[in-house]
Design a protein around this motif. Structure first.
Motif, PDB file in Angstrom:
ATOM      1  N   MET A   1     -36.961  -2.467 -19.384  1.00 56.04           N
ATOM      2  CA  MET A   1     -38.231  -3.140 -19.653  1.00 56.04           C
ATOM      3  C   MET A   1     -38.785  -3.739 -18.364  1.00 56.04           C
ATOM      4  N   ARG A   2     -40.063  -3.513 -18.145  1.00 56.64           N
ATOM      5  CA  ARG A   2     -40.712  -4.156 -16.994  1.00 56.64           C
ATOM      6  C   ARG A   2     -40.843  -5.653 -17.284  1.00 56.64           C
ATOM      7  N   PRO A   3     -40.472  -6.502 -16.339  1.00 55.24           N
ATOM      8  CA  PRO A   3     -40.616  -7.941 -16.579  1.00 55.24           C
ATOM      9  C   PRO A   3     -42.065  -8.320 -16.856  1.00 55.24           C
ATOM     10  N   GLN A   4     -42.226  -9.298 -17.719  1.00 57.79           N
ATOM     11  CA  GLN A   4     -43.560  -9.799 -18.045  1.00 57.79           C
ATOM     12  C   GLN A   4     -43.827 -11.181 -17.462  1.00 57.79           C
ATOM     13  N   ALA A   5     -42.780 -11.852 -16.984  1.00 56.51           N
ATOM     14  CA  ALA A   5     -42.919 -13.178 -16.402  1.00 56.51           C
ATOM     15  C   ALA A   5     -41.776 -13.387 -15.415  1.00 56.51           C
ATOM     16  N   VAL A   6     -42.008 -14.244 -14.443  1.00 54.20           N
ATOM     17  CA  VAL A   6     -41.011 -14.499 -13.404  1.00 54.20           C
ATOM     18  C   VAL A   6     -40.651 -15.981 -13.422  1.00 54.20           C
ATOM     19  N   VAL A   7     -39.343 -16.240 -13.388  1.00 50.25           N
ATOM     20  CA  VAL A   7     -38.819 -17.606 -13.391  1.00 50.25           C
ATOM     21  C   VAL A   7     -38.214 -17.881 -12.014  1.00 50.25           C
ATOM     22  N   PHE A   8     -38.679 -18.942 -11.375  1.00 49.81           N
ATOM     23  CA  PHE A   8     -38.220 -19.312 -10.039  1.00 49.81           C
ATOM     24  C   PHE A   8     -37.302 -20.522 -10.100  1.00 49.81           C
ATOM     25  N   ASP A   9     -36.181 -20.444  -9.405  1.00 52.70           N
ATOM     26  CA  ASP A   9     -35.512 -21.648  -8.943  1.00 52.70           C
ATOM     27  C   ASP A   9     -36.369 -22.215  -7.814  1.00 52.70           C
ATOM     28  N   ILE A  10     -36.109 -23.460  -7.407  1.00 58.32           N
ATOM     29  CA  ILE A  10     -36.903 -24.065  -6.332  1.00 58.32           C
ATOM     30  C   ILE A  10     -36.096 -24.232  -5.053  1.00 58.32           C
ATOM     31  N   GLY A  11     -35.005 -24.996  -5.094  1.00 54.23           N
ATOM     32  CA  GLY A  11     -34.224 -25.240  -3.893  1.00 54.23           C
ATOM     33  C   GLY A  11     -33.582 -23.974  -3.359  1.00 54.23           C
ATOM     34  N   ARG A  12     -33.781 -23.718  -2.088  1.00 53.72           N
ATOM     35  CA  ARG A  12     -33.310 -22.534  -1.369  1.00 53.72           C
ATOM     36  C   ARG A  12     -34.023 -21.254  -1.810  1.00 53.72           C
ATOM     37  N   VAL A  13     -35.064 -21.386  -2.612  1.00 52.64           N
ATOM     38  CA  VAL A  13     -35.892 -20.240  -2.994  1.00 52.64           C
ATOM     39  C   VAL A  13     -37.331 -20.462  -2.526  1.00 52.64           C
ATOM     40  N   LEU A  14     -37.912 -21.602  -2.890  1.00 52.21           N
ATOM     41  CA  LEU A  14     -39.269 -21.935  -2.457  1.00 52.21           C
ATOM     42  C   LEU A  14     -39.298 -22.977  -1.347  1.00 52.21           C
ATOM     43  N   ILE A  15     -38.324 -23.875  -1.355  1.00 57.40           N
ATOM     44  CA  ILE A  15     -38.154 -24.823  -0.253  1.00 57.40           C
ATOM     45  C   ILE A  15     -36.676 -24.841   0.110  1.00 57.40           C
ATOM     46  N   ASP A  16     -36.385 -25.212   1.333  1.00 60.43           N
ATOM     47  CA  ASP A  16     -34.993 -25.278   1.752  1.00 60.43           C
ATOM     48  C   ASP A  16     -34.309 -26.469   1.091  1.00 60.43           C
ATOM     49  N   TRP A  17     -32.991 -26.397   1.007  1.00 57.38           N
ATOM     50  CA  TRP A  17     -32.183 -27.542   0.566  1.00 57.38           C
ATOM     51  C   TRP A  17     -30.896 -27.479   1.369  1.00 57.38           C
ATOM     52  N   ASN A  18     -30.775 -28.378   2.359  1.00 57.73           N
ATOM     53  CA  ASN A  18     -29.678 -28.253   3.311  1.00 57.73           C
ATOM     54  C   ASN A  18     -29.178 -29.621   3.764  1.00 57.73           C
ATOM     55  N   PRO A  19     -28.514 -30.385   2.868  1.00 50.65           N
ATOM     56  CA  PRO A  19     -27.941 -31.664   3.296  1.00 50.65           C
ATOM     57  C   PRO A  19     -26.928 -31.529   4.419  1.00 50.65           C
ATOM     58  N   THR A  20     -26.156 -30.452   4.415  1.00 49.54           N
ATOM     59  CA  THR A  20     -25.158 -30.259   5.462  1.00 49.54           C
ATOM     60  C   THR A  20     -25.815 -30.194   6.838  1.00 49.54           C
ATOM     61  N   GLY A  21     -26.839 -29.378   6.949  1.00 47.72           N
ATOM     62  CA  GLY A  21     -27.541 -29.256   8.215  1.00 47.72           C
ATOM     63  C   GLY A  21     -28.193 -30.562   8.636  1.00 47.72           C
ATOM     64  N   PHE A  22     -28.754 -31.274   7.675  1.00 44.31           N
ATOM     65  CA  PHE A  22     -29.389 -32.556   7.988  1.00 44.31           C
ATOM     66  C   PHE A  22     -28.374 -33.532   8.568  1.00 44.31           C
ATOM     67  N   TYR A  23     -27.237 -33.691   7.891  1.00 46.27           N
ATOM     68  CA  TYR A  23     -26.243 -34.647   8.381  1.00 46.27           C
ATOM     69  C   TYR A  23     -25.601 -34.190   9.683  1.00 46.27           C
ATOM     70  N   PRO A 158     -36.552 -13.255 -23.941  1.00 44.42           N
ATOM     71  CA  PRO A 158     -35.660 -13.382 -22.778  1.00 44.42           C
ATOM     72  C   PRO A 158     -35.552 -12.110 -21.953  1.00 44.42           C
ATOM     73  N   ALA A 159     -35.578 -10.943 -22.614  1.00 49.19           N
ATOM     74  CA  ALA A 159     -35.445  -9.682 -21.893  1.00 49.19           C
ATOM     75  C   ALA A 159     -36.641  -9.392 -20.996  1.00 49.19           C
ATOM     76  N   ALA A 160     -37.746 -10.104 -21.209  1.00 48.71           N
ATOM     77  CA  ALA A 160     -38.955  -9.895 -20.411  1.00 48.71           C
ATOM     78  C   ALA A 160     -39.024 -10.822 -19.203  1.00 48.71           C
ATOM     79  N   LEU A 161     -38.023 -11.686 -19.043  1.00 50.08           N
ATOM     80  CA  LEU A 161     -38.019 -12.639 -17.939  1.00 50.08           C
ATOM     81  C   LEU A 161     -37.239 -12.104 -16.749  1.00 50.08           C
ATOM     82  N   LEU A 162     -37.779 -12.268 -15.547  1.00 47.61           N
ATOM     83  CA  LEU A 162     -37.064 -11.983 -14.309  1.00 47.61           C
ATOM     84  C   LEU A 162     -36.806 -13.324 -13.620  1.00 47.61           C
ATOM     85  N   PHE A 163     -35.529 -13.644 -13.403  1.00 49.40           N
ATOM     86  CA  PHE A 163     -35.120 -14.945 -12.895  1.00 49.40           C
ATOM     87  C   PHE A 163     -34.543 -14.800 -11.502  1.00 49.40           C
ATOM     88  N   ALA A 164     -35.071 -15.575 -10.554  1.00 43.67           N
ATOM     89  CA  ALA A 164     -34.570 -15.577  -9.167  1.00 43.67           C
ATOM     90  C   ALA A 164     -33.916 -16.918  -8.883  1.00 43.67           C
TER      91      ALA A 164
END
Length: 206
Positions: A1-23, A158-164
């Motif tokens: 099935m071709r996805p009909q909607a896309v589900v995004f995580d945010i941290g490390r996908v749309l913005i960085d999340w790097n406490p290790t590097g910061f410290y 659920p089968a129509a969702l693409l999750f990153a």
């Protein structure tokens, strides 16, 4: 099935999340390793993601570890520096999907106050059809009930969702629920997946 909607995580996908590097930058790798070994910053952060107050949680941890109080309070005072920068290519992909009329959702482990900090700095994080933030729901990935909340509210099978998402354990649960999944390890691979699934053309995915 071709996805009909896309589900995004945010941290490390749309913005960085790097406490290790910061410290590492702020106090040096040796001190950071000692800090992380003695103080469970991750557990504190997870409690915030589950809805506990942000500043009060950091301050309580600092009081419990006076030797590291100054360093712990950096988590409160410099949080945005750990959640920077944006990942421009992924942001463009999200916008390209919206321009094509593909519904986009967010499913992210985030505190209530930290999400407000993030959205003030990155307004594009509010540009979804709907957003599920763990701090508002009192549950977080990979709890299957958090995924179920999105299923019940998004209007798609659920089968129509693409999750990153960048974390394998989060991807596993989504796949078990019948979602289509992409383990995010950089925007280029995700762009190629969106093209392969027919959601974007190659020009849009650049």
């Amino acid at each position: 099935m071709r996805p009909q909607a896309v589900v995004f995580d945010i941290g490390r996908v749309l913005i960085d999340w790097n406490p290790t590097g910061f410290y590492d930058r702020e106090i040096g790798e040796t001190a950071r390793r000692a800090l992380f070994a003695e103080v469970d910053l991750e557990a504190m952060n997870e409690s915030v993601d589950m809805g506990r107050p942000f500043a009060a949680s950091v301050e309580a941890l600092a009081r419990a570890h006076p030797r590291w109080a100054r360093e712990i309070l950096l988590w409160r005072d410099r949080w945005l520096d750990m959640a920077s920068p944006a990942i421009p290519h992924t942001v463009r992909l999200k916008q390209a999907l919206r321009d094509r009329g593909v519904p986009v959702f967010a499913l992210s482990n985030f505190g209530v106050e930290t999400f407000d900090i993030a959205t003030a700095a990155y307004p594009f994080l509010l540009d979804f059809d709907r957003i599920w933030v763990s701090g508002h729901h009192g549950m977080m990935k990979p709890d299957p009930e958090f995924y179920a909340a999105l299923e019940q509210g998004c209007g798609h099978d659920p089968a129509a969702l693409l999750f990153a998402d960048d974390r394998p354990e989060n991807i596993v649960i989504a796949a078990r629920r019948g979602w289509q999944v992409h383990l995010f390890d950089g925007p280029q691979g995700f762009a190629e997946r969106l093209v392969a699934d027919g959601l974007l053309n190659e020009e849009d995915a650049r």
